[in-house]
Enzyme design. Structure first.
Site, mmCIF file in Angstrom:
data_model
loop_
_atom_site.group_PDB
_atom_site.id
_atom_site.type_symbol
_atom_site.label_atom_id
_atom_site.label_comp_id
_atom_site.label_asym_id
_atom_site.label_seq_id
_atom_site.Cartn_x
_atom_site.Cartn_y
_atom_site.Cartn_z
ATOM 1 N N LYS A 1 5.915 40.211 -19.818
ATOM 2 C CA LYS A 1 7.089 40.188 -18.934
ATOM 3 C C LYS A 1 7.304 41.509 -18.187
ATOM 4 C CE LYS A 1 8.313 36.077 -20.584
ATOM 5 N NZ LYS A 1 9.522 35.829 -21.313
ATOM 6 N N SER B 1 12.576 30.775 -25.429
ATOM 7 C CA SER B 1 11.657 30.748 -26.572
ATOM 8 C C SER B 1 11.556 32.096 -27.274
ATOM 9 C CB SER B 1 10.274 30.285 -26.103
ATOM 10 O OG SER B 1 9.782 31.154 -25.099
ATOM 11 N N GLY C 1 16.523 36.924 -23.745
ATOM 12 C CA GLY C 1 15.158 37.118 -23.275
ATOM 13 C C GLY C 1 15.177 37.375 -21.774
ATOM 14 N N GLU D 1 24.392 33.112 -19.008
ATOM 15 C CA GLU D 1 23.747 34.336 -19.510
ATOM 16 C C GLU D 1 24.285 35.557 -18.766
ATOM 17 O OE1 GLU D 1 19.395 32.791 -21.023
ATOM 18 O OE2 GLU D 1 19.633 33.255 -18.914
HETATM 19 C C1 5RP Z 1 16.828 31.350 -19.767
HETATM 20 C C2 5RP Z 1 16.313 32.734 -19.668
HETATM 21 C C3 5RP Z 1 15.287 33.130 -20.663
HETATM 22 O O1 5RP Z 1 15.781 34.167 -21.436
HETATM 23 C C4 5RP Z 1 14.041 33.549 -19.922
HETATM 24 O O2 5RP Z 1 13.635 32.470 -19.080
HETATM 25 C C5 5RP Z 1 12.912 33.904 -20.884
HETATM 26 O O3 5RP Z 1 12.542 32.774 -21.591
HETATM 27 P P1 5RP Z 1 11.351 32.797 -22.641
HETATM 28 O O4 5RP Z 1 11.720 33.780 -23.699
HETATM 29 O O5 5RP Z 1 11.258 31.380 -23.121
HETATM 30 O O6 5RP Z 1 10.101 33.226 -21.894
HETATM 31 O O7 5RP Z 1 16.695 33.531 -18.844
HETATM 32 O O8 5RP Z 1 17.677 31.035 -18.700
#
Ligand code: 5RP
Length: 228
Positions: free
Chosen positions: A124, A26, A85, A106
């Site tokens: 985060k 997101s 992210g 990723e």
């Molecule tokens: C997906 C990821 C995302 O980048 C991570 O979970 C962060 O997600 P968000 O920006 O929705 O919090 O690693 O596999």
């Protein structure tokens, strides 16, 4: 905050002609949207992207952003920049990723790029990895129990990730399962990243410690801080 972080990274780092890895989630989706916006405005041109999940691929399709397989002639297995992210970022910019289940691709993209950027909101940012947000471990279906037991021997509490709006477990883009693991006390994420991948049937895990990204942290005050 997610939008601010995504836009800030794209505006600062993406240049015309780049081979660009596009993350998942997101927050990363805002970076994809900003790339789409700048391409539509003619500010950017000749960008070749690699999408790390169905989610990012579909967003690229919607926005007309050209995307290619990583092994294609256009990308030839390497990227100039990857923007993604993260679920947790520690003081040394080591990460937990894979909350969206796309950790395998990723990580391939992150470790194949010349520059890696992470976009997050301030929630985060953590002191230590592994005790708060669960670390995802992608395993082949046959190793669900054996890998789970091996992870428990490493001190982890293990949970099979269940799907929403489908009965049973999450199935990844590569037909695998995800075991979410948590530790009761802080672990060495560098050692753990390697140790977990030694377990037979483990495909990849969500500790990202061998490439240190530049991190764009959006604050509730409205500013975006850059941390190298
Ligand atoms: C997906 C990821 C995302 O980048 C991570 O979970 C962060 O997600 P968000 O920006 O929705 O919090 O690693 O596999």
């Amino acid at each position: 905050m997610k939008e601010a972080a995504g836009r800030a990274a794209v505006d600062a780092l993406v240049k015309s002609g780049m081979k660009l890895g596009l993350g998942t989630g997101s927050t990363a989706i805002h970076a994809i949207r900003r790339v789409g916006e700048l391409l539509a405005q003619g500010v950017l041109s000749n960008i070749k992207t690699f999408a790390t999940s169905f989610q990012s691929e579909i967003e690229c399709e919607k926005l007309g952003i050209p995307f290619f397989p990583l092994n294609s002639r256009e990308l030839s297995g390497s990227l100039d920049l990857c923007i993604d992210g993260a679920d947790e970022v520690d003081p040394q910019n080591r990460l937990i990723k894979g909350g969206g289940g796309a950790l395998l691709i990723e990580k391939v993209a992150a470790y194949a790029c010349a520059a890696f950027a992470i976009t997050v909101d301030e929630s985060k940012i953590v002191d230590t990895l592994g005790t708060g947000f669960p670390v995802p471990v992608e395993v082949i279906p046959e190793a669900r129990l054996s890998a789970g037991k091996a992870l428990e021997k490493l001190g982890a509490l293990v949970t099979l990730r269940e799907a929403l709006r489908k009965a049973g477990p999450v199935i990844t883009e590569h037909g695998n399962l995800i075991l979410d693991i948590r530790f009761a006390s802080p672990v060495d994420p560098v050692a753990m990243e390697s140790e977990i991948n030694r377990i037979p049937g483990v495909v990849e895990n969500g500790f990202f410690t061998r490439i240190r990204p530049v991190v764009y942290i959006a604050r509730s005050s409205g500013t975006v801080e850059t941390r190298n």
